[in-house]
Design a protein around this motif. Structure first.
Motif, PDB file in Angstrom:
ATOM      1  N   LEU A  37       0.858  -1.175   0.000  1.00 45.75           N
ATOM      2  CA  LEU A  37       0.000   0.000   0.000  1.00 45.75           C
ATOM      3  C   LEU A  37       0.897   1.228   0.000  1.00 45.75           C
ATOM      4  O   LEU A  37       1.834   1.317   0.794  1.00 45.75           O
ATOM      5  N   LYS A  38       0.629   2.178  -0.893  1.00 50.21           N
ATOM      6  CA  LYS A  38       1.425   3.399  -0.995  1.00 50.21           C
ATOM      7  C   LYS A  38       0.506   4.602  -1.156  1.00 50.21           C
ATOM      8  O   LYS A  38      -0.462   4.551  -1.900  1.00 50.21           O
ATOM      9  N   ALA A  39       0.843   5.679  -0.474  1.00 52.81           N
ATOM     10  CA  ALA A  39       0.153   6.963  -0.640  1.00 52.81           C
ATOM     11  C   ALA A  39       1.090   8.034  -0.116  1.00 52.81           C
ATOM     12  O   ALA A  39       1.526   7.979   1.034  1.00 52.81           O
ATOM     13  N   GLY A  40       1.432   8.996  -0.966  1.00 53.31           N
ATOM     14  CA  GLY A  40       2.361  10.045  -0.553  1.00 53.31           C
ATOM     15  C   GLY A  40       3.680   9.444  -0.115  1.00 53.31           C
ATOM     16  O   GLY A  40       4.255   8.616  -0.812  1.00 53.31           O
ATOM     17  N   ASN A  41       4.131   9.785   1.094  1.00 53.62           N
ATOM     18  CA  ASN A  41       5.393   9.243   1.591  1.00 53.62           C
ATOM     19  C   ASN A  41       5.187   7.999   2.456  1.00 53.62           C
ATOM     20  O   ASN A  41       6.129   7.502   3.062  1.00 53.62           O
ATOM     21  N   GLN A  42       3.954   7.492   2.512  1.00 53.35           N
ATOM     22  CA  GLN A  42       3.656   6.284   3.278  1.00 53.35           C
ATOM     23  C   GLN A  42       3.742   5.058   2.388  1.00 53.35           C
ATOM     24  O   GLN A  42       3.333   5.092   1.231  1.00 53.35           O
ATOM     25  N   SER A  43       4.221   3.971   2.954  1.00 56.16           N
ATOM     26  CA  SER A  43       4.249   2.698   2.238  1.00 56.16           C
ATOM     27  C   SER A  43       4.352   1.566   3.246  1.00 56.16           C
ATOM     28  O   SER A  43       5.086   1.670   4.229  1.00 56.16           O
ATOM     29  N   VAL A  44       3.604   0.507   3.020  1.00 58.59           N
ATOM     30  CA  VAL A  44       3.697  -0.687   3.855  1.00 58.59           C
ATOM     31  C   VAL A  44       3.409  -1.901   2.970  1.00 58.59           C
ATOM     32  O   VAL A  44       2.565  -1.843   2.082  1.00 58.59           O
ATOM     33  N   THR A  45       4.153  -2.972   3.197  1.00 54.14           N
ATOM     34  CA  THR A  45       3.926  -4.232   2.494  1.00 54.14           C
ATOM     35  C   THR A  45       3.504  -5.277   3.518  1.00 54.14           C
ATOM     36  O   THR A  45       4.172  -5.457   4.537  1.00 54.14           O
ATOM     37  N   LEU A  46       2.386  -5.928   3.240  1.00 48.70           N
ATOM     38  CA  LEU A  46       1.853  -6.968   4.117  1.00 48.70           C
ATOM     39  C   LEU A  46       1.702  -8.247   3.319  1.00 48.70           C
ATOM     40  O   LEU A  46       1.318  -8.215   2.147  1.00 48.70           O
ATOM     41  N   ASP A  47       1.992  -9.365   3.953  1.00 48.57           N
ATOM     42  CA  ASP A  47       1.910 -10.665   3.288  1.00 48.57           C
ATOM     43  C   ASP A  47       0.957 -11.559   4.078  1.00 48.57           C
ATOM     44  O   ASP A  47       1.382 -12.304   4.968  1.00 48.57           O
ATOM     45  N   PRO A  48      -0.356 -11.473   3.784  1.00 48.93           N
ATOM     46  CA  PRO A  48      -1.325 -12.277   4.526  1.00 48.93           C
ATOM     47  C   PRO A  48      -1.040 -13.775   4.363  1.00 48.93           C
ATOM     48  O   PRO A  48      -0.594 -14.210   3.300  1.00 48.93           O
ATOM     49  N   PRO A  49      -1.316 -14.561   5.409  1.00 54.46           N
ATOM     50  CA  PRO A  49      -1.141 -16.004   5.300  1.00 54.46           C
ATOM     51  C   PRO A  49      -2.197 -16.602   4.374  1.00 54.46           C
ATOM     52  O   PRO A  49      -3.120 -15.902   3.923  1.00 54.46           O
ATOM     53  N   THR A  50      -2.112 -17.873   4.135  1.00 52.88           N
ATOM     54  CA  THR A  50      -3.051 -18.561   3.251  1.00 52.88           C
ATOM     55  C   THR A  50      -4.493 -18.444   3.731  1.00 52.88           C
ATOM     56  O   THR A  50      -5.407 -18.305   2.930  1.00 52.88           O
ATOM     57  N   ASN A  51      -4.700 -18.463   5.047  1.00 52.13           N
ATOM     58  CA  ASN A  51      -6.056 -18.431   5.608  1.00 52.13           C
ATOM     59  C   ASN A  51      -6.202 -17.366   6.696  1.00 52.13           C
ATOM     60  O   ASN A  51      -6.372 -17.692   7.877  1.00 52.13           O
ATOM     61  N   PRO A  52      -6.176 -16.074   6.329  1.00 53.86           N
ATOM     62  CA  PRO A  52      -6.406 -15.049   7.349  1.00 53.86           C
ATOM     63  C   PRO A  52      -7.887 -15.020   7.730  1.00 53.86           C
ATOM     64  O   PRO A  52      -8.732 -15.583   7.032  1.00 53.86           O
ATOM     65  N   VAL A  53      -8.190 -14.373   8.832  1.00 56.20           N
ATOM     66  CA  VAL A  53      -9.587 -14.145   9.217  1.00 56.20           C
ATOM     67  C   VAL A  53     -10.093 -12.985   8.358  1.00 56.20           C
ATOM     68  O   VAL A  53      -9.427 -11.960   8.237  1.00 56.20           O
ATOM     69  N   PHE A  54     -11.270 -13.144   7.754  1.00 59.29           N
ATOM     70  CA  PHE A  54     -11.876 -12.122   6.911  1.00 59.29           C
ATOM     71  C   PHE A  54     -13.125 -11.610   7.617  1.00 59.29           C
ATOM     72  O   PHE A  54     -14.061 -12.364   7.852  1.00 59.29           O
ATOM     73  N   GLU A  55     -13.120 -10.344   7.974  1.00 60.29           N
ATOM     74  CA  GLU A  55     -14.251  -9.736   8.671  1.00 60.29           C
ATOM     75  C   GLU A  55     -14.917  -8.722   7.755  1.00 60.29           C
ATOM     76  O   GLU A  55     -14.245  -7.897   7.140  1.00 60.29           O
ATOM     77  N   VAL A  56     -16.234  -8.812   7.667  1.00 57.94           N
ATOM     78  CA  VAL A  56     -17.020  -7.838   6.914  1.00 57.94           C
ATOM     79  C   VAL A  56     -18.029  -7.245   7.892  1.00 57.94           C
ATOM     80  O   VAL A  56     -18.719  -7.982   8.602  1.00 57.94           O
ATOM     81  N   LYS A  57     -18.087  -5.916   7.932  1.00 56.52           N
ATOM     82  CA  LYS A  57     -18.972  -5.252   8.886  1.00 56.52           C
ATOM     83  C   LYS A  57     -19.665  -4.084   8.190  1.00 56.52           C
ATOM     84  O   LYS A  57     -19.024  -3.284   7.524  1.00 56.52           O
ATOM     85  N   ALA A  58     -20.992  -3.998   8.359  1.00 56.22           N
ATOM     86  CA  ALA A  58     -21.764  -2.850   7.897  1.00 56.22           C
ATOM     87  C   ALA A  58     -22.253  -2.117   9.139  1.00 56.22           C
ATOM     88  O   ALA A  58     -22.751  -2.749  10.078  1.00 56.22           O
ATOM     89  N   GLU A  59     -22.089  -0.797   9.150  1.00 56.67           N
ATOM     90  CA  GLU A  59     -22.438  -0.014  10.333  1.00 56.67           C
ATOM     91  C   GLU A  59     -23.253   1.222   9.963  1.00 56.67           C
ATOM     92  O   GLU A  59     -23.116   1.754   8.870  1.00 56.67           O
ATOM     93  N   ARG A  60     -24.057   1.666  10.926  1.00 57.94           N
ATOM     94  CA  ARG A  60     -24.726   2.963  10.841  1.00 57.94           C
ATOM     95  C   ARG A  60     -24.353   3.715  12.115  1.00 57.94           C
ATOM     96  O   ARG A  60     -24.613   3.241  13.209  1.00 57.94           O
ATOM     97  N   GLU A  61     -23.738   4.874  11.957  1.00 54.32           N
ATOM     98  CA  GLU A  61     -23.409   5.727  13.090  1.00 54.32           C
ATOM     99  C   GLU A  61     -24.342   6.923  13.053  1.00 54.32           C
ATOM    100  O   GLU A  61     -24.445   7.605  12.036  1.00 54.32           O
ATOM    101  N   THR A  62     -25.029   7.171  14.159  1.00 54.55           N
ATOM    102  CA  THR A  62     -25.957   8.291  14.240  1.00 54.55           C
ATOM    103  C   THR A  62     -25.389   9.332  15.189  1.00 54.55           C
ATOM    104  O   THR A  62     -25.023   9.019  16.322  1.00 54.55           O
ATOM    105  N   SER A  63     -25.303  10.570  14.725  1.00 53.58           N
ATOM    106  CA  SER A  63     -24.771  11.655  15.545  1.00 53.58           C
ATOM    107  C   SER A  63     -25.857  12.147  16.492  1.00 53.58           C
ATOM    108  O   SER A  63     -27.037  11.818  16.347  1.00 53.58           O
ATOM    109  N   SER A  64     -25.465  12.974  17.439  1.00 53.25           N
ATOM    110  CA  SER A  64     -26.426  13.530  18.397  1.00 53.25           C
ATOM    111  C   SER A  64     -27.461  14.425  17.703  1.00 53.25           C
ATOM    112  O   SER A  64     -28.559  14.608  18.210  1.00 53.25           O
ATOM    113  N   SER A  65     -27.110  14.947  16.511  1.00 52.07           N
ATOM    114  CA  SER A  65     -28.060  15.781  15.765  1.00 52.07           C
ATOM    115  C   SER A  65     -29.059  14.947  14.970  1.00 52.07           C
ATOM    116  O   SER A  65     -29.975  15.484  14.366  1.00 52.07           O
ATOM    117  N   GLY A  66     -28.850  13.624  14.943  1.00 54.66           N
ATOM    118  CA  GLY A  66     -29.789  12.752  14.246  1.00 54.66           C
ATOM    119  C   GLY A  66     -29.358  12.347  12.855  1.00 54.66           C
ATOM    120  O   GLY A  66     -29.992  11.513  12.232  1.00 54.66           O
TER     121      GLY A  66
END
Length: 95
Positions: A37-66
């Motif tokens: 992953l690269k953006a600007g002066n940031q860069s990181v390389t990750l090597d996930p294993p064959t079977n990582p945990v895959f999490e999918v999450k859908a969220e709704r955040e409601t502010s105090s104003s509604g």
């Protein structure tokens, strides 16, 4: 557990541009390759294993104003040096 952010970027993109990024990551995962992953002066390389945990999450955040904000998050998780494991939780279907 303390969290150390290794890389972070956030900006508005078209759905097409986002799909292009997700396809690039999917191709790397499918090929068993590391993901850099690269953006600007940031860069990181990750090597996930064959079977990582895959999490999918859908969220709704409601502010105090509604007003609310929706999000969907896709996350791969693994312990450093781990070859991956059984994430449990049933099969994910995307329609």
């Amino acid at each position: 557990m303390p969290e150390e952010v290794l890389f972070e970027t956030e900006n508005t993109q078209s759905r097409t541009e986002i799909a292009r990024y997700l396809r690039a990551v999917a191709d790397k995962l499918d090929g068993g390759d590391a993901v850099t992953l690269k953006a600007g002066n940031q860069s990181v390389t990750l090597d996930p294993p064959t079977n990582p945990v895959f999490e999918v999450k859908a969220e709704r955040e409601t502010s105090s104003s509604g007003s609310s904000e929706l999000s969907v998050e896709f996350e791969l998780e693994w312990k450093e040096g781990d070859s991956g494991g059984d994430g449990g939780g049933g099969s994910l279907e995307i329609e």
